[in-house]
Design an enzyme around this catalytic site. Structure first.
Site, PDB file in Angstrom:
ATOM      1  N   LYS A  72      -1.451   2.559   5.836  1.00  0.00           N
ATOM      2  CA  LYS A  72      -1.474   0.721   6.161  1.00  0.00           C
ATOM      3  C   LYS A  72      -0.917   0.412   7.336  1.00  0.00           C
ATOM      4  O   LYS A  72      -0.134   1.547   7.905  1.00  0.00           O
ATOM      5  CB  LYS A  72      -0.337   1.007   5.095  1.00  0.00           C
ATOM      6  CG  LYS A  72      -0.277  -0.451   5.188  1.00  0.00           C
ATOM      7  CD  LYS A  72       0.850  -0.904   4.178  1.00  0.00           C
ATOM      8  CE  LYS A  72       1.034  -2.490   4.509  1.00  0.00           C
ATOM      9  NZ  LYS A  72       0.462  -3.502   4.814  1.00  0.00           N
ATOM     10  N   ARG A 128      -4.811  -8.481   8.927  1.00  0.00           N
ATOM     11  CA  ARG A 128      -6.422  -8.384   7.582  1.00  0.00           C
ATOM     12  C   ARG A 128      -6.965  -9.676   8.443  1.00  0.00           C
ATOM     13  O   ARG A 128      -7.158 -10.908   8.726  1.00  0.00           O
ATOM     14  CB  ARG A 128      -5.216  -8.655   6.293  1.00  0.00           C
ATOM     15  CG  ARG A 128      -6.693  -8.805   5.181  1.00  0.00           C
ATOM     16  CD  ARG A 128      -7.170  -7.039   5.279  1.00  0.00           C
ATOM     17  NE  ARG A 128      -8.406  -7.259   4.501  1.00  0.00           N
ATOM     18  CZ  ARG A 128      -8.603  -7.303   3.221  1.00  0.00           C
ATOM     19  NH1 ARG A 128      -6.990  -7.061   2.515  1.00  0.00           N
ATOM     20  NH2 ARG A 128      -9.156  -6.966   2.452  1.00  0.00           N
ATOM     21  N   ARG A 130      -7.162 -13.567   6.636  1.00  0.00           N
ATOM     22  CA  ARG A 130      -7.151 -13.656   5.306  1.00  0.00           C
ATOM     23  C   ARG A 130      -7.428 -14.372   4.554  1.00  0.00           C
ATOM     24  O   ARG A 130      -8.367 -14.747   3.605  1.00  0.00           O
ATOM     25  CB  ARG A 130      -6.377 -12.482   4.963  1.00  0.00           C
ATOM     26  CG  ARG A 130      -4.989 -12.590   4.684  1.00  0.00           C
ATOM     27  CD  ARG A 130      -4.471 -12.061   3.991  1.00  0.00           C
ATOM     28  NE  ARG A 130      -3.394 -12.395   2.936  1.00  0.00           N
ATOM     29  CZ  ARG A 130      -2.185 -12.304   2.582  1.00  0.00           C
ATOM     30  NH1 ARG A 130      -2.063 -10.394   2.502  1.00  0.00           N
ATOM     31  NH2 ARG A 130      -1.760 -12.463   1.473  1.00  0.00           N
ATOM     32  N   GLU A 152      -8.454  -4.144   9.799  1.00  0.00           N
ATOM     33  CA  GLU A 152      -7.456  -4.735  10.150  1.00  0.00           C
ATOM     34  C   GLU A 152      -7.796  -5.249  12.141  1.00  0.00           C
ATOM     35  O   GLU A 152      -8.080  -4.238  12.225  1.00  0.00           O
ATOM     36  CB  GLU A 152      -6.624  -3.417   9.906  1.00  0.00           C
ATOM     37  CG  GLU A 152      -4.553  -3.649  10.462  1.00  0.00           C
ATOM     38  CD  GLU A 152      -3.912  -4.090   9.043  1.00  0.00           C
ATOM     39  OE1 GLU A 152      -5.383  -4.433   8.093  1.00  0.00           O
ATOM     40  OE2 GLU A 152      -2.777  -4.885   8.884  1.00  0.00           O
ATOM     41  N   ARG A 154      -5.832  -6.911 -10.219  1.00  0.00           N
ATOM     42  CA  ARG A 154      -4.452  -6.009 -10.857  1.00  0.00           C
ATOM     43  C   ARG A 154      -5.568  -4.686 -11.321  1.00  0.00           C
ATOM     44  O   ARG A 154      -6.330  -4.858 -11.572  1.00  0.00           O
ATOM     45  CB  ARG A 154      -3.981  -6.772 -12.150  1.00  0.00           C
ATOM     46  CG  ARG A 154      -2.882  -6.337 -11.991  1.00  0.00           C
ATOM     47  CD  ARG A 154      -2.073  -6.690 -12.930  1.00  0.00           C
ATOM     48  NE  ARG A 154      -0.469  -5.419 -12.466  1.00  0.00           N
ATOM     49  CZ  ARG A 154       1.149  -5.961 -11.146  1.00  0.00           C
ATOM     50  NH1 ARG A 154       0.425  -6.710 -10.795  1.00  0.00           N
ATOM     51  NH2 ARG A 154       1.168  -4.533 -11.426  1.00  0.00           N
ATOM     52  N   LYS A 172      -0.673  -1.566  -1.966  1.00  0.00           N
ATOM     53  CA  LYS A 172      -0.160  -0.754  -0.839  1.00  0.00           C
ATOM     54  C   LYS A 172       1.172  -0.515  -1.154  1.00  0.00           C
ATOM     55  O   LYS A 172       2.263  -0.987  -2.298  1.00  0.00           O
ATOM     56  CB  LYS A 172       0.222  -2.442  -0.118  1.00  0.00           C
ATOM     57  CG  LYS A 172       0.936  -3.596  -0.868  1.00  0.00           C
ATOM     58  CD  LYS A 172       0.336  -4.964   0.241  1.00  0.00           C
ATOM     59  CE  LYS A 172       1.303  -5.880  -0.115  1.00  0.00           C
ATOM     60  NZ  LYS A 172       1.399  -7.120   0.095  1.00  0.00           N
TER      61      LYS A 172
END
Lengths: 531, 301
Positions: free
Chosen positions: A225, A230, A245, A269, A386, A391
Site C-alpha cells: 500500500k 489514488r 479518485r 498511485e 464488500r 486495505k
C-alpha cells in the site's frame, strides 16, 4: 428557490438513507428542467459558480451586525452560511426567484453586481430560503447526500439502472437535460463518445481482525500500500487527463504526464520521486493543490504513477473481467507501451496467512503504509463493494499526550468542544514544559464527546476567542500513522493522521510522554527506498 | 428568593424560601419535604420590607409563577430578571418592564442567531406534519414544567381537539395547571394506550426521545420544542426530524429590547452566552459585566 429550499431543509433533518432517497426521488419527478438538474449538480457539489463565496459571505455578514458579534455567532453555529441566514432580518417574504434564475443571473451578471443581487434575494427569502441560497453560493451543500445517493435516487425515481448513470455521469454537464430526457424515456442514453472522462473507481474496505480470520490469502493479489494519492489516468486521441479518485481533474497540477499518449484508462498511485524511488509524502504535498507548477518544482519533485489496474485498453472495457485477467492485460500494455513516468505495482507472492501477517508487520520498518489485498476474481466494480478489495494499514504508533486546548467543532459537532490540541513534556527546558504536538478531532464516540465537552467546560483556565485553555489534567492516548521532523512546529515534530485512540481518564498528566520520546520515533527511516 | 420553579433555580434543601404563591406550590409539588422549612409567599406587586431594602416580585413571563425580583434602596432600584421572555404566553402573566439602575439579565439565547419564530408558525408546522405523516406518532420532547402546558394550550387555541398523550412524568404538573384553572383539554397517559398511537401527539421529557420507551410508537417522528432548535446541528445531534422553535426564554431581539427598555445604567449578565450580550452592551454604550456562576454553563433549557 422555495421548492429547492424545502427539499434541502427536509433532507437536512431526514433521519435515514431511505427517507432521503424518497425525498430526492419525489423532487426529481415533480420538478421541471432545468431546476432539477441544477439542484442535482448542487447536491453533488459539482456546480461551480466561480464566486469568492468566503469573501462574499464575510461582507454580507457585516451588513447587519458587527464583526465580533458575527464571529461569536459563527463559532457557535459552526457553519457560515447558516449563521448568516439566521442573523439576516426577516423582511416578509416577497416573490422569490427560481433556482435556475438565481444561477443564470449569477453566471451572467458582472462580478461587482453580485453582492447587491444576493442582498436583494436575502431580503425576499425566509430563513430556509436564505440558508439554501447561501449554501448554493458556497458550493458546499453538506446536505448528507453523497453523489452516489443522488444517482441512486435518480435510478429509483425513473426505474433505471444506477450503473448506466454512473457510466456516463462524468461526460455530462449541468443541468443534465439530456440525462433527464433519457430517464423519462424521451431520448436515447446520452452518448459521451470518446471524450476523456473519469470512470468511477473501485475502493477498498479497511481490513479488521474478524475479516482476516476468514480470508484465504491464495485467493488474493497482494500488493504494497503506497503512501501517495489514488489517481486515474486516461488518454485518447482527445487528450490525456489525470483525475483524483473522486473525479476531480488534476491534470493542471501534474503536467508531468501531458506527453504520455496512449489509448487506455488506468488506475494507480500518484507518487513523487526519482527513478522509481518513492520520496516522503511531504514531497508529494509540495505538488498538491497548485494551479501552476514551476519548473523547479517539476525537477525537484517529479511525479510518477505506480499502476495497479486497467479499466479500458484500446477501446475495450475491461471492467467486466476478473482482476487476474485485467492485470495480465495491464502487463501486456505496459511491456508494449513502456510509458516513461509509470511503473507497475509489485505483486507480493504469498499464499499463507502467517507469512502474510509477517510481511504486514514489517511494513512500518519498510516505510510502507501497509498492504492491499484484492480478490483475483474481482470484477472492477465502482464504489466500495464488500469483500473484494481490502486495505490493511500498518499498525499505528501511539503516544500519551495531555489535552491543553479545546475549540468548538463545526458541522455535526457544532457547539461541542470537539477539536483538541494536545501536548507532550519537553524535557530540554527546566522545569519541563508541555509543548503542543498535534491536534485531533476524531477517534472518540458520541458518548465520550459529551464527557469530554463537559470536562472542557469545567476545566477552563482561559478563553482566547473560541479557544479554551485547559488545566493540564486529562491524558489522551493518541494514535498516528507516522511522525516527521518539522521546523514549523515549536515541538519540532509533526504527526500524520493523529486521532484519539483512548481517553485515559485514569492517567495523571505527569506520566504523559515526552517530546524527546516522540523525536526518537521520528528519526527512524521512513522509507527504505529513499536511502 | 426563588424566581421560578425550574429545577436549576429551585434547588432542594433550603432553610427558608420566598417566592410567588405559584412558585411555592410548584416547589412543594416537586420537592415535597425538601422544598424549604420556612416558606413565605409574596404575590406579584406586593411589597416586603427587609431591613432597609424593599422587595417586590413582578411577572417575568417565563412560566407560571415566574418573577423578577425588584429591590429598592435609597432611591436606587435593582432588578434580577431570573429567566424571562417577552412574547405572550397563555399559561403565565406577561413580563413587566421595571425601570431600574441595575438590571441582572439571563443570557440563554444571547447570540444574534437566536430569533424564535412566532408560536403560530411553529404550531402550524406541527399540525402540517400531522397531516403529511398521518400514520406516524408525533413524539415531541418538552420540558415538563411550563413548556408542556404551553404547547398543549397553543395546540388547543389552534383548534386541535384530539386527545394529547402524555409520558407519565408530565402528568402531575398538568394536573396542577388544571387545578389552577388552565383548560388543557383531553389528556391521556401513554401507558393506557391500546394501539401504537399513529397520527397522535405524544409529549415526553427530552431524555425519552429515541430511547427504549419510544419503541412502542408507530414509526415515531421525533420533535423537540426548544429555542435550541433554531440551530440545525442541535436538532440533528438529537435525531430531531421536526424542530419546533418554541422557547420560554427571551431571544436575542427580546434581550436587546429589554436592556434598552429598563433603562439601567449597569447590566449584569448571567446564565448562558455572556460574551455576545457583553459586546452588544458595549456597542450600546452601557456598562456591563458577566457574572460567572459556577456550574451554570450547562445548556439545558
Amino acid at each position: 428557490m422555495k421548492v429547492f429550499s424545502t427539499l434541502l431543509d427536509r433532507l437536512s433533518y431526514a433521519p435515514g438513507r431511505n427517507s432521503k432517497l424518497a425525498l430526492l426521488a419525489a423532487y426529481f419527478i415533480t420538478t421541471p428542467d432545468p431546476d432539477r438538474g441544477y439542484a442535482l449538480a448542487a447536491l453533488n457539489e459539482e456546480l461551480n459558480l466561480g464566486l469568492q463565496s468566503r469573501k462574499l459571505l464575510l461582507d454580507l455578514s457585516q451588513v447587519h451586525i458587527s464583526e465580533p458579534l458575527y464571529r461569536l455567532s459563527r463559532d457557535y453555529v459552526g457553519d457560515s452560511a447558516e449563521t448568516l441566514s439566521l442573523i439576516w432580518p426577516d423582511h416578509g417574504v416577497a416573490e422569490a426567484p427560481r433556482l435556475s434564475e438565481v444561477i443564470a443571473k449569477i453566471q451572467h451578471h458582472p462580478r461587482q453586481e453580485i453582492r447587491g443581487l444576493v442582498e436583494l434575494w436575502l431580503n425576499n427569502l425566509d430563513v430556509n430560503g436564505r440558508w439554501a441560497l447561501l449554501k448554493l453560493l458556497t458550493g458546499a451543500m453538506r446536505a448528507g447526500v453523497s453523489a452516489r445517493l443522488a444517482k441512486l435516487a435518480l435510478a429509483q425515481a425513473f426505474n433505471k439502472d444506477v450503473g448506466q448513470i454512473e457510466q456516463i455521469w462524468h461526460g455530462l454537464v449541468p443541468p443534465y437535460a439530456d440525462l433527464f430526457a433519457w430517464l423519462e424515456n424521451r431520448a436515447a442514453l446520452p452518448d459521451v463518445g470518446d471524450a476523456v472522462i473519469f470512470r468511477p473507481v473501485m475502493l477498498a474496505h479497511a481490513l479488521e481482525d474478524k475479516d482476516l480470520a476468514t480470508l484465504q490469502p491464495a485467493a488474493f493479489q497482494v500488493e504494497w500500500k503506497w503512501d501517495g494519492i489514488r489517481v486515474q489516468i486516461t488518454s485518447s486521441t482527445a487528450g490525456t487527463k489525470l483525475f483524483s479518485r473522486s473525479g476531480d481533474d488534476i491534470s493542471a497540477s501534474f503536467p508531468d504526464f501531458q506527453n504520455e499518449k496512449f489509448n487506455a484508462t488506468l488506475d494507480g498511485e500518484l507518487l513523487v520521486g526519482h527513478n522509481g524511488a518513492v520520496a516522503p509524502f511531504q514531497h508529494l504535498q509540495q505538488r498538491l493543490n497548485r494551479k501552476t507548477v514551476s519548473k523547479k518544482s517539476l525537477d525537484e519533485y517529479p511525479a510518477f504513477i505506480r499502476l495497479y489496474d486497467a479499466l479500458w485498453i484500446d477501446g475495450e472495457d475491461l471492467r467486466g473481467l476478473p482482476l487476474r485477467e485485467r492485470r495480465a492485460r495491464l502487463q501486456g500494455w505496459f511491456d508494449q507501451t513502456r510509458p516513461v513516468r509509470m511503473d507497475l505495482s509489485e505483486i507480493i507472492n504469498v499464499t499463507e496467512r502467517d507469512k502474510l501477517t509477517e510481511i504486514w508487520s514489517s511494513t512500518r520498518e519498510e516505510g510502507i503504509e501497509g498492504l492491499m489485498l484484492k480478490r483475483l476474481d474481482s470484477l472492477y466494480v465502482s464504489g466500495r463493494p464488500r469483500g473484494l478489495w481490502w486495505k490493511w494499514k500498518r499498525q499505528p504508533l501511539t503516544a500519551d499526550c495531555v489535552l491543553i486546548y479545546a475549540q468548538r467543532g463545526s458541522g455535526k459537532r457544532s457547539s461541542f468542544y470537539s477539536d483538541y490540541t494536545f501536548a507532550a513534556w519537553d524535557e530540554s527546558s527546566s522545569p519541563r514544559q508541555l509543548v503542543p504536538v498535534g491536534k485531533a478531532y476524531s477517534g472518540f464516540t458520541d458518548d465520550e464527546l459529551k464527557k469530554l465537552d463537559h470536562f472542557v467546560r469545567n476545566h477552563t483556565t482561559h478563553k482566547f476567542g473560541p479557544v479554551r485553555q485547559l488545566e493540564a489534567k486529562l491524558v489522551f492516548e493518541v494514535a498516528f500513522d507516522g511522525i516527521q521532523l518539522s521546523n514549523r512546529h515549536k515541538s519540532g515534530v509533526a504527526m500524520r493522521f493523529p486521532r484519539i485512540s483512548r481517553v485515559r481518564w485514569d492517567k495523571p498528566a505527569a506520566e504523559a510522554d515526552t517530546v524527546q520520546g516522540l523525536l526518537a520515533l521520528a528519526s527512524r527511516p521512513r522509507n527504505a527506498a529513499e536511502i | 428568593m426563588i424566581t421560578h420553579g425550574h429545577s436549576d433555580h429551585a434547588h432542594a434543601g433550603h432553610e427558608s424560601v420566598l417566592g410567588t404563591p405559584e412558585t411555592i406550590a410548584i416547589m412543594n409539588l416537586r420537592l415535597g419535604a425538601a422544598a424549604g422549612k420556612v416558606q413565605q409567599a409574596l404575590a406579584y406587586g406586593e411589597t416586603l420590607q427587609m431591613g432597609e431594602v424593599s422587595i417586590t416580585l413582578v411577572p417575568a413571563g417565563h412560566i407560571l409563577g415566574s418573577a423578577q425580583v425588584v429591590m429598592r434602596h435609597a432611591g436606587k432600584t435593582a432588578v434580577v430578571s431570573g429567566d424571562y421572555k417577552r412574547r405572550a404566553d397563555p399559561t403565565c402573566a406577561p413580563f413587566e418592564v421595571v425601570a431600574c439602575d441595575l438590571f441582572v439579565t439571563e443570557a440563554t439565547f444571547a447570540l444574534p442567531v437566536f430569533r424564535h419564530e412566532t408560536d403560530a408558525h411553529e404550531i402550524n408546522k406541527l399540525l402540517h406534519s400531522l397531516e403529511l405523516f398521518s400514520h406516524r406518532t408525533h413524539q415531541i420532547g418538552v420540558y415538563g414544567l411550563g413548556k408542556c402546558q404551553r404547547l398543549i394550550t397553543l395546540l388547543r387555541q389552534a383548534g386541535y381537539t384530539a386527545p394529547i398523550w402524555l409520558h407519565g412524568a408530565m402528568k402531575s404538573m398538568c394536573d396542577f395547571y388544571e387545578s389552577r384553572g388552565f383548560k388543557l383539554g383531553t389528556l391521556k397517559l401513554v401507558s393506557e394506550a391500546t394501539d401504537k398511537l399513529p397520527g397522535q401527539i405524544v409529549l415526553c421529557p427530552p431524555a425519552s426521545l429515541g430511547d427504549r420507551w419510544s419503541r412502542r410508537f408507530a414509526d415515531p417522528l421525533i420533535g423537540f420544542a426548544s429555542g435550541w432548535m433554531r440551530i440545525r446541528a442541535r436538532a440533528r445531534q438529537r435525531g430531531v426530524e421536526l424542530p419546533l422553535i418554541i422557547s420560554d426564554h427571551a431571544d436575542w431581539p427580546e434581550l436587546v429590547q429589554t436592556i434598552k427598555e429598563v433603562g439601567a445604567g449597569e447590566i449584569w449578565i448571567t446564565h448562558g452566552r455572556e460574551d455576545a450580550l457583553l459586546l452588544k452592551c458595549e456597542e450600546l454604550g452601557l456598562k456591563a459585566r458577566a457574572l460567572a456562576l459556577v456550574g451554570f454553563e450547562e445548556e439545558g433549557e
